[in-house]
Each structure stands twice: as structure tokens, then as C-alpha cells.
Write a protein that holds these residues in place. Structure first.
Motif, PDB file in Angstrom:
ATOM      1  N   PHE A 103      -2.817   1.968  -7.481  1.00 35.07           N
ATOM      2  CA  PHE A 103      -1.834   1.003  -6.779  1.00 35.07           C
ATOM      3  C   PHE A 103      -1.539   0.387  -7.668  1.00 35.07           C
ATOM      4  O   PHE A 103      -0.141  -0.189  -7.934  1.00 35.07           O
ATOM      5  N   SER A 149      -3.608   0.660  -2.786  1.00 36.93           N
ATOM      6  CA  SER A 149      -4.428  -0.203  -2.706  1.00 36.93           C
ATOM      7  C   SER A 149      -4.982  -1.757  -3.075  1.00 36.93           C
ATOM      8  O   SER A 149      -5.628  -1.055  -4.118  1.00 36.93           O
ATOM      9  N   GLY A 178       0.644  -1.228  -0.032  1.00 37.29           N
ATOM     10  CA  GLY A 178      -0.534   0.023   0.018  1.00 37.29           C
ATOM     11  C   GLY A 178       0.594   1.191   0.172  1.00 37.29           C
ATOM     12  O   GLY A 178       2.343   1.389   0.447  1.00 37.29           O
TER      13      GLY A 178
END
Ligand code: FAD
Length: 461
Positions: free
Chosen positions: A184, A176, A162
């Protein structure tokens, strides 16, 4: 709006400090690892918190200043500084919080690999990083990150779970698998194109604290034999080991016999993270091949991580080009052995990173990393020189080596963290068309004005 009046407002709410030309810390703050870079920003915002970063980004946009984001300052191209613009310096945000039970670490974007290793090794844990400990984790992670642990545990970005990111509109968001998964995906390979990462959370692995190193060195005449041997043994290394091969001059280090100090040649290093017996078995074929000298010893993992730091000290003059080859084929070996004796600076170096094992575990599209996930060598040809004149000579040597290696390349791909100059035509090739186009669409969503462009730039679709 004038910069001078609004600077007072920025400074008022700022935890860090803002430097301008003439301030005591200005020259220090604008300096980068590559001594060839001499850029003079109008302002340097030395941030201490995510709120500082958000304020600096907003200030830069409102005042029309070009932005540069500085993590560890190791980009060869000098992308993390900017002439007459706003340099957002993250180097003070270098805290590391390790959770030894969850085996994770939350790291500030100003951390060097040394900062992260020091904190994680207190718990016998580590995340894969690079091979020089003063490199910044930020640029390294966002572009890839490979080193001693990659054979076991993949790239640095494969271990990112993350990140907190300040976007081009100044908002702070989480990226994340659960939150903003498209962002992400993009920051795991797409570099600094999508925002300023203000914290990285990594998955950690049990490593060390003691590991085993075997370093074997051959002179120029035996380089071809040695590279053919490496070609044989590298694919079968277990995941509990990592290797690095390099053409270089032997350092004047205590473990090098004095008569071989500065001798040009080839080193093969195997680091073992399993038992001493296993490591002894792995290095036996190298020893049997009759190197000029060897250095085999247990050492702390943090010492392995900083072992070659002095080969590329802060402030040195540097230039590089790199490409991916499928293997150390006879053609690759004959180009390398023909070219290596022609370098001029004793510091110039040609490391060859074998990507295999854990590197190949993720699916091609799991991350935005450009290199295909099957075994290959990343050949990096780096001019490193104490003087600009010597650098110029080896800049030509780097280009000559690169041109000679091109016919042996696996594809037109290149590791974005090894691009010393922004070559627009190579960016699409670095990712491949499909991944590049997906990144360009995400760039249009997250940074349509291309505010974050001092990087290996992906233009908004
Ligand atoms: C001596 C040396 C050894 C190296 N060895 C290895 C190696 O073994 N393995 C490997 O994989 N790579 C290696 N590299 C390459 C390294 O991965 C890149 O140079 C990387 O960009 C360094 O990151 P940095 O944060 O220090 O650089 P910086 O110059 O600070 O940043 C690089 C780029 O990332 C952007 N950026 C920085 N921080 C952020 C942030 N928080 N958010 C968004 N964008 C950001 C910058 O704007 C810039 O475009 C090495 C480089 C050097 C100079």
C-alpha cells in the motif's frame, strides 16, 4: 508453448476480448492520448474483470510477451502500449460505486477523472484529481495526482484508502493500511511497478456541486508583474480555494473577447469551494492588477474539471519536461518570461502548479510520493502541437526552457507523472535515495523479474 495455441485457452475464460492486428477494434485500442506514439502490440487484452487481468498477466509471463498496462492512456511516453508485446487494456473497467454515507468511492482502473467526478458529484462529493478530465485515474493516482482540490485535501494518492492489485505471479491481493501495508505504501507514488491495480478506493470530500472560478489573463509584456503578484497571494490562499497559473495562448472561447483569441500571455485562475463572498475577496487583487480580460463566474464543479480539456485533446502530439522550484523567485520569473515568447506552437503551455496546504499535511515517509512535502511549484513545460514538425520545434524549446530553469530548481526531484521519456538517472533523484532504495527492495519482493517495467521503472534491488 506457442502463443497461437494458448490464445484460444486465454480467450475461452475471458470476459473481455483479445484483439490482434487486423481486428476492427485493434487500432482504436492501441491508440494513446499522445499522437506521437505509434506502437503495435501483438495482442491487446481488453479486460472486464480482475480475473481477466490476472489471466492476461499469467498469459503474458508464460508466453514471454512484454507487458504494458493501459489505464487512461495519458502517459506522455507511451508506456501503456508496447511494440509486439501484450497490452493489457483496462479502459472497460470503468465503474464507480459511491458510498455517500462512508464518503468513499470504489473505482475501476479504466475510469477517467470525468467518470469519477460524474458519479461522486451526484452526492456532492469529490476526490482530488488532475486538471484535465479525460486523464485516467490509474496512472494519475499511482504517481501522485494534483489539481484544484490539492490545496484543500492533498494529492489523489493521499486520499487512497485501499486498492486491489494483481501481482506479477497472477495473485490478486488487497493493499491497505491493514493488509499488505508495504505494498500500500509503495503503490502510493511508486507508479505501476508493483502490480496491476484492478480497483481504487478513495476517501471523498464535500465539494460543490457549484463552485466559483476567477480567470485573469495578462499579455506577454505583463507576465513578470503578474507572476510576482501570484507569488504574493498564492501562499495565503485558504484551503477552500485552489489556484493554477499558466503561460499559454488565450483560447478562442466565448469568454475571451474576440480580439484576444490566441493571444500569447499568462493566466491565473482561482477556484473557490467556499462562499461567493470569500471567492470575490480572493480574486480582488488579481482584478485590481489590471488584466487584459477576466472571466469570473459560478460554475458546476464538473465544468471546472473539464474547463481546459480542449487545450490537450486526445491524439495531439506532445512532449514535456518538468521540475520543482521552491517559489516563483525573481530568477524563475526572468527565465520564464524570457522563454515563453520563444515557443512555436500556439498550443504549447507552461502550467505552474502550486503545491501547498493539504499537500503538506502527510509526513515525508507516509507514502512513496517523491516530492518533499513542503510548499513548492511544479513547473511543467509542455510542447503540444497539431503537427509532428511543429512538435519537433517545441521539443527543442521545452529542453531549452528546462536547461535554463535547472539552476533555479529546489532539488533534482521531478514529478514522475510528468516524465515524457524514461530517464534512468532521474528516477532515483525523483524519489530521493532512501525512498528509492526502499522501493527497490519492495520491487524485489513483489516483482523480482521486473515484469512490470513499462513505467517510471524502479529496478528490483
Ligand atoms: C492532458 C494531460 C493533463 C494532465 N494533467 C495532470 C494534472 O493536472 N495533474 C497531475 O497530477 N497529472 C496530470 N497529468 C499527468 C498524468 O497524471 C499522467 O499522464 C498519468 O500517468 C495518466 O494516467 P493514465 O492512466 O491516463 O495513463 P496510462 O498511460 O494508461 O498509464 C500511465 C502509467 O501507469 C501505468 N498504469 C496504468 N494503469 C495502471 C494500473 N491499473 N495498475 C498499474 N499500473 C498502471 C501504465 O502502465 C503507465 O506506466 C496530465 C497528463 C495529460 C496527458
Amino acid at each position: 508453448m506457442t502463443i497461437d495455441t494458448d490464445l484460444a485457452t486465454l480467450r475461452a475464460g475471458f470476459m473481455g476480448n483479445v484483439s490482434t492486428p487486423g481486428d476492427n477494434d485493434y487500432d482504436d485500442a492501441r491508440s494513446l492520448w499522445n499522437g506521437m506514439i505509434d506502437l503495435r502490440p501483438r495482442l491487446i487484452a481488453r479486460c472486464e474483470s480482475a480475473a481477466d487481468v490476472a489471466a492476461a498477466v499469467r498469459f503474458g509471463i508464460d508466453s514471454g510477451l512484454e507487458l504494458a498496462i493501459r489505464g487512461g492512456g495519458h502517459s506522455f511516453s507511451g508506456a501503456s502500449c508496447v511494440e509486439n508485446g501484450l497490452m493489457i487494456d483496462l479502459s472497460r473497467m470503468n465503474s464507480v460505486a459511491v458510498d455517500p454515507v462512508a464518503k468513499t468511492a470504489v473505482c475501476g482502473p479504466g475510469c477517467t477523472l470525468a467518470d469519477v467526478d460524474a458519479a461522486t458529484q451526484e452526492h456532492g462529493l469529490a476526490v482530488p484529481g488532475g486538471t484535465v478530465s479525460h486523464t485516467g485515474i490509474a496512472g494519475l493516482t499511482l504517481g501522485g495526482g494534483f489539481g484544484w482540490l490539492t490545496n484543500g485535501h492533498g494529492l489523489t494518492l493521499d486520499n487512497l484508502v485501499g486498492a486491489d492489485v494483481v501481482l506479477a505471479d497472477g495473485r490478486l491481493v488487497r493493499a491497505s493500511a491493514e493488509e499488505n501495508p508495504d505494498l500500500f505504501w509503495a503503490i502510493r507514488g511508486g507508479g505501476g511497478n508493483f502490480g496491476v491495480v484492478t480497483s481504487f478506493e478513495y476517501r471523498l470530500h464535500e465539494v460543490g456541486p457549484m463552485v466559483n472560478l476567477g480567470m485573469f489573463f495578462w499579455d506577454l509584456d505583463h507576465g513578470g508583474d503578474m507572476l510576482r503578484l501570484v507569488r504574493e497571494i498564492a501562499p495565503s490562499l485558504p484551503r477552500s480555494a485552489g489556484s493554477l497559473v499558466a503561460a499559454l495562448n488565450a483560447p478562442p472561447a466565448p469568454f475571451v473577447p474576440e480580439q484576444h483569441h490566441f493571444a500569447p500571455g499568462y493566466a491565473c485562475m482561482i477556484a473557490g469551494f467556499g462562499s461567493a463572498e470569500e471567492h470575490a475577496r480572493l480574486v480582488a487583487p488579481l482584478r485590481d492588477a489590471g488584466p487584459l480580460f477576466e472571466f469570473v463566474t459560478p460554475m458546476p464543479y464538473v465544468a471546472l474539471q473539464s474547463m481546459i480539456d480542449d487545450s490537450a485533446p486526445w491524439g495531439i502530439n506532445a512532449y514535456e519536461k518538468a521540475l520543482n522550484v521552491p517559489d516563483l523567485t525573481d530568477d524563475v520569473i526572468s527565465v520564464i518570461t524570457e522563454m515563453v515568447p520563444l515557443k512555436n506552437s500556439p498550443m504549447s503551455i507552461m502550467p505552474m502548479f502550486h503545491l501547498n496546504g493539504g499537500y503538506c499535511d502527510p509526513g515525508e515517509d507516509d507514502t512513496a510520493f517523491g516530492g518533499r512535502r513542503n510548499p513548492m511549484y511544479v513547473v511543467n513545460v509542455a510542447a503540444v502541437a497539431p503537427t509532428p514538425d511543429l512538435l519537433e520545434l517545441d521539443r527543442a524549446w521545452v529542453r531549452q526552457c528546462y536547461d535554463a530553469l535547472i539552476p533555479c530548481a529546489r532539488d533534482t526531484g521531478v514529478y514522475v507523472n510528468f516524465m515524457a521519456e524514461y530517464e534512468e538517472d532521474r528516477v532515483r533523484a525523483a524519489y530521493g535515495p532512501a525512498k528509492h532504495d526502499r522501493l527497490a527492495r519492495l520491487k524485489a519482493a513483489y516483482d523480482p523479474g521486473n515484469v512490470f517495467h513499462r513505467n517510471i521503472n524502479i529496478k528490483p534491488a
